[in-house]
Design a protein around this motif. Structure first.
Motif, PDB file in Angstrom:
ATOM      1  N   LEU A  13     -44.415  50.453  29.844  1.00 21.98           N
ATOM      2  CA  LEU A  13     -45.844  50.382  29.560  1.00 21.98           C
ATOM      3  C   LEU A  13     -46.615  50.510  30.873  1.00 21.98           C
ATOM      4  N   ARG A  14     -47.645  51.320  30.880  1.00 19.33           N
ATOM      5  CA  ARG A  14     -48.371  51.618  32.119  1.00 19.33           C
ATOM      6  C   ARG A  14     -48.910  50.357  32.781  1.00 19.33           C
ATOM      7  N   ALA A  15     -48.659  50.234  34.070  1.00 22.81           N
ATOM      8  CA  ALA A  15     -49.187  49.120  34.860  1.00 22.81           C
ATOM      9  C   ALA A  15     -50.505  49.542  35.517  1.00 22.81           C
ATOM     10  N   PRO A  16     -51.328  48.567  35.894  1.00 19.39           N
ATOM     11  CA  PRO A  16     -52.659  48.893  36.450  1.00 19.39           C
ATOM     12  C   PRO A  16     -52.612  49.728  37.722  1.00 19.39           C
ATOM     13  N   ASP A  17     -51.538  49.621  38.532  1.00 21.71           N
ATOM     14  CA  ASP A  17     -51.525  50.368  39.790  1.00 21.71           C
ATOM     15  C   ASP A  17     -51.301  51.863  39.601  1.00 21.71           C
ATOM     16  N   GLY A  18     -50.948  52.277  38.369  1.00 15.32           N
ATOM     17  CA  GLY A  18     -50.782  53.692  38.083  1.00 15.32           C
ATOM     18  C   GLY A  18     -49.515  54.303  38.642  1.00 15.32           C
ATOM     19  N   GLN A  19     -48.743  53.540  39.398  1.00 10.32           N
ATOM     20  CA  GLN A  19     -47.530  54.050  40.031  1.00 10.32           C
ATOM     21  C   GLN A  19     -46.262  53.483  39.391  1.00 10.32           C
ATOM     22  N   ARG A  20     -46.384  52.309  38.819  1.00  6.03           N
ATOM     23  CA  ARG A  20     -45.226  51.650  38.226  1.00  6.03           C
ATOM     24  C   ARG A  20     -45.513  51.315  36.762  1.00  6.03           C
ATOM     25  N   VAL A  21     -44.509  50.746  36.087  1.00  2.00           N
ATOM     26  CA  VAL A  21     -44.671  50.373  34.682  1.00  2.00           C
ATOM     27  C   VAL A  21     -44.232  48.930  34.494  1.00  2.00           C
ATOM     28  N   TYR A  22     -44.737  48.311  33.432  1.00  2.00           N
ATOM     29  CA  TYR A  22     -44.180  47.047  32.979  1.00  2.00           C
ATOM     30  C   TYR A  22     -42.962  47.339  32.114  1.00  2.00           C
ATOM     31  N   ASN A  23     -41.939  46.500  32.226  1.00  2.00           N
ATOM     32  CA  ASN A  23     -40.799  46.574  31.327  1.00  2.00           C
ATOM     33  C   ASN A  23     -41.119  45.600  30.188  1.00  2.00           C
ATOM     34  N   HIS A  45     -46.115  40.163  22.933  1.00  2.00           N
ATOM     35  CA  HIS A  45     -45.347  40.977  23.876  1.00  2.00           C
ATOM     36  C   HIS A  45     -45.120  40.185  25.153  1.00  2.00           C
ATOM     37  N   TYR A  46     -44.067  40.575  25.850  1.00  2.41           N
ATOM     38  CA  TYR A  46     -43.677  39.893  27.091  1.00  2.41           C
ATOM     39  C   TYR A  46     -43.312  40.946  28.125  1.00  2.41           C
ATOM     40  N   ASP A  47     -43.853  40.816  29.325  1.00  2.65           N
ATOM     41  CA  ASP A  47     -43.514  41.710  30.438  1.00  2.65           C
ATOM     42  C   ASP A  47     -42.505  41.010  31.339  1.00  2.65           C
ATOM     43  N   LYS A  48     -41.389  41.660  31.564  1.00  2.00           N
ATOM     44  CA  LYS A  48     -40.291  41.086  32.350  1.00  2.00           C
ATOM     45  C   LYS A  48     -40.802  40.556  33.693  1.00  2.00           C
ATOM     46  N   ILE A  49     -40.511  39.298  33.965  1.00  2.00           N
ATOM     47  CA  ILE A  49     -41.022  38.637  35.168  1.00  2.00           C
ATOM     48  C   ILE A  49     -40.135  38.891  36.382  1.00  2.00           C
ATOM     49  N   ARG A  79     -26.258  50.240  44.626  1.00  2.00           N
ATOM     50  CA  ARG A  79     -27.566  49.747  45.047  1.00  2.00           C
ATOM     51  C   ARG A  79     -28.573  50.009  43.936  1.00  2.00           C
ATOM     52  N   TYR A  80     -29.404  49.019  43.702  1.00  2.00           N
ATOM     53  CA  TYR A  80     -30.388  49.157  42.637  1.00  2.00           C
ATOM     54  C   TYR A  80     -31.531  48.197  42.905  1.00  2.00           C
ATOM     55  N   ALA A  81     -32.786  48.657  42.736  1.00  2.00           N
ATOM     56  CA  ALA A  81     -33.950  47.803  42.950  1.00  2.00           C
ATOM     57  C   ALA A  81     -35.027  48.176  41.938  1.00  2.00           C
ATOM     58  N   GLU A  82     -35.250  47.318  40.961  1.00  2.00           N
ATOM     59  CA  GLU A  82     -36.212  47.619  39.904  1.00  2.00           C
ATOM     60  C   GLU A  82     -37.646  47.683  40.407  1.00  2.00           C
ATOM     61  N   ALA A  83     -37.947  46.974  41.491  1.00  3.21           N
ATOM     62  CA  ALA A  83     -39.331  46.897  41.962  1.00  3.21           C
ATOM     63  C   ALA A  83     -39.876  48.253  42.416  1.00  3.21           C
ATOM     64  N   THR A  84     -39.019  49.237  42.613  1.00  2.00           N
ATOM     65  CA  THR A  84     -39.519  50.555  42.993  1.00  2.00           C
ATOM     66  C   THR A  84     -40.247  51.239  41.841  1.00  2.00           C
ATOM     67  N   THR A  85     -39.886  50.894  40.601  1.00  2.00           N
ATOM     68  CA  THR A  85     -40.531  51.521  39.446  1.00  2.00           C
ATOM     69  C   THR A  85     -41.222  50.519  38.516  1.00  2.00           C
ATOM     70  N   LEU A  86     -40.887  49.226  38.643  1.00  2.00           N
ATOM     71  CA  LEU A  86     -41.432  48.226  37.728  1.00  2.00           C
ATOM     72  C   LEU A  86     -42.414  47.296  38.429  1.00  2.00           C
ATOM     73  N   ALA A  87     -43.443  46.919  37.692  1.00  2.00           N
ATOM     74  CA  ALA A  87     -44.354  45.849  38.111  1.00  2.00           C
ATOM     75  C   ALA A  87     -43.951  44.585  37.348  1.00  2.00           C
ATOM     76  N   PRO A  88     -43.948  43.420  37.993  1.00  2.00           N
ATOM     77  CA  PRO A  88     -43.515  42.205  37.308  1.00  2.00           C
ATOM     78  C   PRO A  88     -44.607  41.626  36.416  1.00  2.00           C
TER      79      PRO A  88
END
Length: 266
Positions: free
Chosen positions: A86-96, A110-114, A125-134
């Motif tokens: 779901l689109r996050a306000p910063d326009g670059q990342r999404v909410y899960n 609804h709940y956005d993954k914290i 190697r994996y980092a969700e913060a590159t594409t997800l907003a908490p």
């Protein structure tokens, strides 16, 4: 109430994933489930982590949200819709985002993954913060007779979230996930059973489970655990449905015999 955890091996093709999810939710409903939960990223696991970004939807609209609403209404079930971008306000990342729909097809919560996952063992190697907003808000809701607390995947490692969901106590904690094979083999069942025991409630954990077209392998082992930490049903790998009964009598029995929730001091 009978509940169901749907296990999938999602692909980079949205249409194929929605077809699989529709079929599996239908199977669960036909088996008598009143609440059905899909896994994290049920709608898409791309070849790259950024592949989800073009599929991000605005709040309250989009093909994935319409699919979940229509599916819940068609089968007359409470549907915990895994997660969708779901689109996050910063326009670059999404909410899960985990959306829950009632039997009438209306979104109930609804709940956005914290908590955002990061892992590096020198090989993976994996980092969700590159594409997800908490997200920042715990969410629980009433689904018919059950009070249900929402969480997603990596949240499982943070017991303070589940404590926040237990005021008032939940009957069921839902944990849609896409645990990696490495971390899942080590910790998945251990953590799920711990959350069930310490919160004296059922845990419903629908997962991704298998070898994905991206090359990623997820752990699977979708399961239902009872308030004593007993695993009632589990599916190790591959798509399918895990079913179990949530018993108000069993909840009351455990909480009466060992009233740990009433003994809390912190």
């Amino acid at each position: 109430m009978k509940v169901a955890a749907v296990q999938m091996v999602s692909t980079p093709d949205l249409g194929r994933n929605l077809e699989a999810a529709a079929r599996l939710v239908g199977e669960a409903a036909a088996a008598g489930a009143g609440l059905v939960a899909l896994p994290e990223y049920f709608c898409l696991i791309g070849l790259r982590d950024t592949d989800k970004l073009p599929f991000a939807e605005p709040e309250g609209d989009g093909a994935i949200q319409r699919f979940l609403a229509d599916t819940a209404r068609r089968h007359g079930v409470w549907l915990v819709g895994g997660t969708l971008p779901l689109r996050a306000p910063d326009g670059q990342r999404v909410y899960n985002r985990c959306c829950v729909y009632g039997p009438d097809g209306v979104e109930a919560a609804h709940y956005d993954k914290i908590h955002l996952f990061a892992f590096d063992n020198g090989r993976e190697r994996y980092a969700e913060a590159t594409t997800l907003a908490p997200g920042d808000t715990p969410v629980a809701l009433q689904c018919g007779p059950l009070r249900v607390g929402l969480s997603v995947c990596y949240d499982l490692r943070f017991p303070e979230l589940y404590r926040a969901l237990m005021a008032p106590p939940c009957d069921l904690l839902c944990v849609p996930a896409a645990f990696t094979y490495t971390t899942g083999r080590a910790h998945w069942e251990l953590l799920l059973r711990a959350r069930a025991v310490e919160n004296q409630c059922y845990v419903l954990a629908p997962a991704q489970g298998g070898q994905h077209e991206s090359g990623r392998r997820t752990w699977g082992h979708s399961l239902v655990a009872d308030p004593w930490g007993e695993v009632l049903a589990v599916r190790p790998e591959g798509e399918g449905v895990v079913l179990a009964e949530v018993s108000a009598q069993r909840l009351a029995e455990v909480r009466t015999q060992l009233p740990a929730l009433a003994h809390r001091r912190l």
